[in-house]
Structure formats: C-alpha cells, structure tokens
Design a protein around this motif. Sequence first.
Motif, PDB file in Angstrom:
ATOM      1  N   ALA A  77       0.831  -1.206   0.000  1.00 29.49           N
ATOM      2  CA  ALA A  77       0.000   0.000   0.000  1.00 29.49           C
ATOM      3  C   ALA A  77       0.866   1.257   0.000  1.00 29.49           C
ATOM      4  O   ALA A  77       0.545   2.240  -0.680  1.00 29.49           O
ATOM      5  CB  ALA A  77      -0.928  -0.006   1.215  1.00 29.49           C
ATOM      6  N   ILE A  78       1.961   1.235   0.758  1.00 29.84           N
ATOM      7  CA  ILE A  78       2.881   2.388   0.756  1.00 29.84           C
ATOM      8  C   ILE A  78       3.500   2.551  -0.620  1.00 29.84           C
ATOM      9  O   ILE A  78       3.575   3.657  -1.167  1.00 29.84           O
ATOM     10  CB  ILE A  78       3.977   2.202   1.824  1.00 29.84           C
ATOM     11  N   GLU A  79       3.944   1.440  -1.184  1.00 23.39           N
ATOM     12  CA  GLU A  79       4.564   1.490  -2.516  1.00 23.39           C
ATOM     13  C   GLU A  79       3.573   2.003  -3.553  1.00 23.39           C
ATOM     14  O   GLU A  79       3.919   2.841  -4.407  1.00 23.39           O
ATOM     15  CB  GLU A  79       5.046   0.085  -2.891  1.00 23.39           C
ATOM     16  N   GLN A  80       2.328   1.541  -3.480  1.00 22.99           N
ATOM     17  CA  GLN A  80       1.304   1.972  -4.428  1.00 22.99           C
ATOM     18  C   GLN A  80       0.996   3.458  -4.276  1.00 22.99           C
ATOM     19  O   GLN A  80       0.767   4.170  -5.262  1.00 22.99           O
ATOM     20  CB  GLN A  80       0.029   1.152  -4.227  1.00 22.99           C
ATOM     21  N   LYS A  81       1.006   3.941  -3.055  1.00 23.59           N
ATOM     22  CA  LYS A  81       0.740   5.357  -2.789  1.00 23.59           C
ATOM     23  C   LYS A  81       1.714   6.243  -3.561  1.00 23.59           C
ATOM     24  O   LYS A  81       1.341   7.300  -4.076  1.00 23.59           O
ATOM     25  CB  LYS A  81       0.858   5.606  -1.282  1.00 23.59           C
ATOM     26  N   HIS A  82       2.960   5.813  -3.651  1.00 22.05           N
ATOM     27  CA  HIS A  82       3.968   6.605  -4.352  1.00 22.05           C
ATOM     28  C   HIS A  82       4.079   6.227  -5.830  1.00 22.05           C
ATOM     29  O   HIS A  82       4.439   7.067  -6.658  1.00 22.05           O
ATOM     30  CB  HIS A  82       5.328   6.429  -3.675  1.00 22.05           C
ATOM     31  N   ARG A  83       3.781   4.980  -6.151  1.00 15.63           N
ATOM     32  CA  ARG A  83       3.941   4.541  -7.529  1.00 15.63           C
ATOM     33  C   ARG A  83       3.006   5.295  -8.477  1.00 15.63           C
ATOM     34  O   ARG A  83       3.370   5.576  -9.621  1.00 15.63           O
ATOM     35  CB  ARG A  83       3.697   3.035  -7.655  1.00 15.63           C
ATOM     36  N   VAL A  84       1.830   5.627  -8.017  1.00 15.60           N
ATOM     37  CA  VAL A  84       0.859   6.309  -8.885  1.00 15.60           C
ATOM     38  C   VAL A  84       1.400   7.651  -9.371  1.00 15.60           C
ATOM     39  O   VAL A  84       1.431   7.904 -10.590  1.00 15.60           O
ATOM     40  CB  VAL A  84      -0.504   6.469  -8.171  1.00 15.60           C
ATOM     41  N   PRO A  85       1.835   8.560  -8.481  1.00 15.14           N
ATOM     42  CA  PRO A  85       2.385   9.827  -8.980  1.00 15.14           C
ATOM     43  C   PRO A  85       3.699   9.655  -9.738  1.00 15.14           C
ATOM     44  O   PRO A  85       3.964  10.400 -10.703  1.00 15.14           O
ATOM     45  CB  PRO A  85       2.573  10.675  -7.719  1.00 15.14           C
ATOM     46  N   ILE A  86       4.538   8.693  -9.342  1.00 13.17           N
ATOM     47  CA  ILE A  86       5.785   8.458 -10.073  1.00 13.17           C
ATOM     48  C   ILE A  86       5.477   7.950 -11.474  1.00 13.17           C
ATOM     49  O   ILE A  86       6.097   8.375 -12.455  1.00 13.17           O
ATOM     50  CB  ILE A  86       6.679   7.453  -9.308  1.00 13.17           C
ATOM     51  N   GLU A  87       4.511   7.052 -11.578  1.00 14.82           N
ATOM     52  CA  GLU A  87       4.105   6.533 -12.881  1.00 14.82           C
ATOM     53  C   GLU A  87       3.584   7.656 -13.775  1.00 14.82           C
ATOM     54  O   GLU A  87       3.852   7.697 -14.984  1.00 14.82           O
ATOM     55  CB  GLU A  87       3.028   5.462 -12.700  1.00 14.82           C
ATOM     56  N   ARG A  88       2.861   8.596 -13.170  1.00 16.69           N
ATOM     57  CA  ARG A  88       2.336   9.731 -13.939  1.00 16.69           C
ATOM     58  C   ARG A  88       3.481  10.566 -14.512  1.00 16.69           C
ATOM     59  O   ARG A  88       3.474  10.950 -15.695  1.00 16.69           O
ATOM     60  CB  ARG A  88       1.440  10.580 -13.039  1.00 16.69           C
ATOM     61  N   LEU A  89       4.482  10.846 -13.678  1.00 18.66           N
ATOM     62  CA  LEU A  89       5.650  11.600 -14.126  1.00 18.66           C
ATOM     63  C   LEU A  89       6.427  10.827 -15.188  1.00 18.66           C
ATOM     64  O   LEU A  89       6.843  11.400 -16.209  1.00 18.66           O
ATOM     65  CB  LEU A  89       6.570  11.901 -12.936  1.00 18.66           C
ATOM     66  N   LEU A  90       6.629   9.548 -14.951  1.00 12.53           N
ATOM     67  CA  LEU A  90       7.400   8.735 -15.880  1.00 12.53           C
ATOM     68  C   LEU A  90       6.701   8.626 -17.231  1.00 12.53           C
ATOM     69  O   LEU A  90       7.353   8.722 -18.280  1.00 12.53           O
ATOM     70  CB  LEU A  90       7.612   7.342 -15.285  1.00 12.53           C
ATOM     71  N   THR A  91       5.394   8.447 -17.219  1.00 15.22           N
ATOM     72  CA  THR A  91       4.634   8.361 -18.468  1.00 15.22           C
ATOM     73  C   THR A  91       4.771   9.640 -19.282  1.00 15.22           C
ATOM     74  O   THR A  91       4.963   9.606 -20.512  1.00 15.22           O
ATOM     75  CB  THR A  91       3.148   8.085 -18.165  1.00 15.22           C
ATOM     76  N   ARG A  92       4.694  10.789 -18.614  1.00 17.33           N
ATOM     77  CA  ARG A  92       4.862  12.072 -19.305  1.00 17.33           C
ATOM     78  C   ARG A  92       6.258  12.206 -19.898  1.00 17.33           C
ATOM     79  O   ARG A  92       6.427  12.618 -21.047  1.00 17.33           O
ATOM     80  CB  ARG A  92       4.612  13.210 -18.328  1.00 17.33           C
ATOM     81  N   MET A  93       7.268  11.830 -19.137  1.00 16.64           N
ATOM     82  CA  MET A  93       8.647  11.958 -19.604  1.00 16.64           C
ATOM     83  C   MET A  93       8.945  11.030 -20.774  1.00 16.64           C
ATOM     84  O   MET A  93       9.638  11.409 -21.728  1.00 16.64           O
ATOM     85  CB  MET A  93       9.613  11.685 -18.444  1.00 16.64           C
ATOM     86  N   VAL A  94       8.436   9.804 -20.699  1.00 17.90           N
ATOM     87  CA  VAL A  94       8.636   8.848 -21.786  1.00 17.90           C
ATOM     88  C   VAL A  94       7.965   9.352 -23.063  1.00 17.90           C
ATOM     89  O   VAL A  94       8.522   9.243 -24.166  1.00 17.90           O
ATOM     90  CB  VAL A  94       8.095   7.456 -21.387  1.00 17.90           C
ATOM     91  N   ALA A  95       6.784   9.937 -22.927  1.00 19.64           N
ATOM     92  CA  ALA A  95       6.091  10.486 -24.101  1.00 19.64           C
ATOM     93  C   ALA A  95       6.887  11.631 -24.724  1.00 19.64           C
ATOM     94  O   ALA A  95       6.907  11.791 -25.950  1.00 19.64           O
ATOM     95  CB  ALA A  95       4.704  10.962 -23.699  1.00 19.64           C
ATOM     96  N   GLU A  96       7.554  12.422 -23.889  1.00 23.70           N
ATOM     97  CA  GLU A  96       8.309  13.570 -24.391  1.00 23.70           C
ATOM     98  C   GLU A  96       9.533  13.161 -25.199  1.00 23.70           C
ATOM     99  O   GLU A  96       9.904  13.851 -26.146  1.00 23.70           O
ATOM    100  CB  GLU A  96       8.740  14.454 -23.210  1.00 23.70           C
ATOM    101  N   ILE A  97      10.172  12.027 -24.854  1.00 26.01           N
ATOM    102  CA  ILE A  97      11.378  11.645 -25.597  1.00 26.01           C
ATOM    103  C   ILE A  97      11.068  10.732 -26.782  1.00 26.01           C
ATOM    104  O   ILE A  97      11.937  10.496 -27.630  1.00 26.01           O
ATOM    105  CB  ILE A  97      12.412  10.959 -24.679  1.00 26.01           C
ATOM    106  N   GLY A  98       9.843  10.238 -26.863  1.00 24.60           N
ATOM    107  CA  GLY A  98       9.434   9.442 -28.018  1.00 24.60           C
ATOM    108  C   GLY A  98      10.292   8.217 -28.227  1.00 24.60           C
ATOM    109  O   GLY A  98      10.510   7.429 -27.306  1.00 24.60           O
ATOM    110  N   ASP A  99      10.825   8.070 -29.445  1.00 27.23           N
ATOM    111  CA  ASP A  99      11.641   6.903 -29.796  1.00 27.23           C
ATOM    112  C   ASP A  99      13.131   7.235 -29.753  1.00 27.23           C
ATOM    113  O   ASP A  99      13.910   6.797 -30.603  1.00 27.23           O
ATOM    114  CB  ASP A  99      11.263   6.394 -31.195  1.00 27.23           C
ATOM    115  N   SER A 100      13.533   7.997 -28.787  1.00 28.69           N
ATOM    116  CA  SER A 100      14.924   8.425 -28.677  1.00 28.69           C
ATOM    117  C   SER A 100      15.893   7.242 -28.690  1.00 28.69           C
ATOM    118  O   SER A 100      15.607   6.189 -28.128  1.00 28.69           O
ATOM    119  CB  SER A 100      15.127   9.223 -27.381  1.00 28.69           C
ATOM    120  N   THR A 101      17.030   7.468 -29.332  1.00 24.45           N
ATOM    121  CA  THR A 101      18.100   6.466 -29.325  1.00 24.45           C
ATOM    122  C   THR A 101      19.268   6.944 -28.454  1.00 24.45           C
ATOM    123  O   THR A 101      20.376   6.404 -28.521  1.00 24.45           O
ATOM    124  CB  THR A 101      18.606   6.202 -30.750  1.00 24.45           C
TER     125      THR A 101
END
Length: 229
Positions: A77-101
């Motif tokens: 439950a503690i891990e999930q509490k933090h994973r949700v906002p981290i996942e949100r940040l990570l998803t945004r960042m991954v979208a920004e770099i696209g298919d970067s090499t």
Amino acid sequence: MTTARRIAGRTDGRPVRTVRTERASNTREAILSAAERLFAEHGVYAVSNRQVSEAAGQGNNAAVGYHFGTKTDLVRAIEQKHRVPIERLLTRMVAEIGDSTNLRDWIGCLVRSLTEHLDQLGNPTWYARFAAQALADPAYQKIVVKDAMGSPALQQVVDGITRCLPDLPMTVVTERNIMARNLLMHTCADFERAFAEGTAAPRTSWSSVASGLIDAIVGLWTAPVTEYP
C-alpha cells in the motif's frame, strides 16, 4: 429533528456513511504515513504492526490488520501510494522523448521521475529510505520489484535502454539493471536522509542529485564488459 433524520444522517446534514468513510480514510492515511516513517528509520522487519498503530495515534493495536491486512499488504500500500504519482511523471517523460536512441534520455526518465516526486513531497520525505529498506529485506524485495515492473512506462524505459545498447549481452543487461536500481534507490535514500537532517551533502537539491545520478548510471551502463573464464 425527525426520527428519519436521526437514522439517516447527522444533525449537520451529512450522511453517517460519508462521515465514517472520511474517518476510515484519515485513519488509513495516518497508518500509511507512520508505517513509511518507521520502516524508513528502522527497517520493515524490525517494526511491528502494533508499533505502527501506536505511532499513527490508534488506540486499537489491531488497526493495521483491520485496514490493510498483513504487513506485506501494508508495504504494498505504501509502494502503491507513491507509484501512482511516479508513474504519472514517468509516463509524461517517456512520451516527451518518443523513440529516442540517446541512452541519457532514457536514464533521465528513470531518475527524474523519482527525484521530481521526492521534490514535490517537500522536506522531510521518507519514501526513498523506505524503498531502500524494502529492497534490502529478502521478505519484501521480490514483491516490491515485481510490483514495480508491472509499470508500462517503466517497461518502456527498460526496452529503450536495451535498444540503445544492442551489443550488450542479456546477462549483462540483467546484471546492470540490478546495479542501476540499487544505485538509484540507495543514493536517493542517502540524500533524503541528509536533506531531512540538515547535514552537509555534496548536492543540495533533488535536481542536482538527479544530474549526478544520470551521469553515474549512464557510465555504469556504458562501462566495458570483461568476460572471465
């Protein structure tokens, strides 16, 4: 006040069910916060559910079991509490770099999604130390890692890193994934402790910590591979 009103709600007009739900939610949050701090300071194994209940201001020592179940459920439950906002940040960042090499782009997503989250929490924080303690505990390490790898965005990062290093043997990829994870979490835990205690540290902000970590992890991934017989 009518009998129906007494049965259906409170004198302030709020339904009894709503009040109970809010109270339960507040209790759960208090337990999560207390458990995260105690686990961060003393380790998961060393802290009992009773100690967590007391630290959360709960007179009932069985509060943790009532609201979460086992200690494993509480850790998740503690891990999930933090994973949700981290996942949100990570998803945004991954979208920004696209298919970067560019390897540094993928490492940056991995590192900054965590350090930005810690920065947004304010000071002091406990999550990095909690995660480092959980990763060091054989009873919880596999659970935390398995749950984290369920993240679609994190899997994209792992795939992106692998694509940037096509000649790296898979055994070395697996090995360096472990190294990078430990370097990231334990370094953040050390800086989190320094920031919380106000002790001297070589870096004074999470953005600066991120820069140093990205440099180090990129160097780790691109280090030469020496095969021994």
